[in-house]
Design an enzyme around this catalytic site. Structure first.
Site, PDB file in Angstrom:
ATOM      1  N   CYS A  58       0.830  -1.206   0.000  1.00 53.93           N
ATOM      2  CA  CYS A  58       0.000   0.000   0.000  1.00 53.93           C
ATOM      3  C   CYS A  58       0.868   1.260   0.000  1.00 53.93           C
ATOM      4  O   CYS A  58       1.484   1.604   1.005  1.00 53.93           O
ATOM      5  CB  CYS A  58      -0.905  -0.032   1.221  1.00 53.93           C
ATOM      6  SG  CYS A  58      -1.857   1.451   1.494  1.00 53.93           S
TER       7      CYS A  58
ATOM      8  N   CYS B 214      -0.028   3.842   2.608  1.00 55.54           N
ATOM      9  CA  CYS B 214       0.387   3.392   3.940  1.00 55.54           C
ATOM     10  C   CYS B 214       1.853   3.758   4.190  1.00 55.54           C
ATOM     11  O   CYS B 214       2.207   4.231   5.269  1.00 55.54           O
ATOM     12  CB  CYS B 214       0.230   1.878   4.081  1.00 55.54           C
ATOM     13  SG  CYS B 214      -1.453   1.279   3.941  1.00 55.54           S
TER      14      CYS B 214
END
Length: 78
Positions: free
Chosen positions: A29, A32
């Protein structure tokens, strides 16, 4: 920065005597990874006053069932 897992989630997060910020993340991600420095800064700023940790997104079964979030990153306070 703490590492939250299926094994320690109840104790470290749900039953904590301090406020908790749990960062649900995944290695693939990109947002993230972009958010990680901010989460680390929060962990440093609130050291001793709040718990800040990461829970690697997968099929972790915590809080009585699988935690399912439709998007990443996710950092809900507990």
């Amino acid at each position: 920065m703490l590492e939250f897992t299926e094994e320690n989630f109840d104790q470290q997060v749900l039953n904590s005597d301090q406020p908790v910020l749990a960062d649900f993340w995944a290695p693939w991600c990109t947002p993230c990874r972009a958010m990680a420095p901010a989460v680390e800064a929060i962990a440093s700023e609130y050291a001793g006053r709040a718990k800040v940790g990461k829970l690697k997104r997968g099929r972790q079964r915590v809080a009585g069932g699988p935690i399912q979030y439709p998007w990443h990153p996710r950092a809900p306070p507990f």
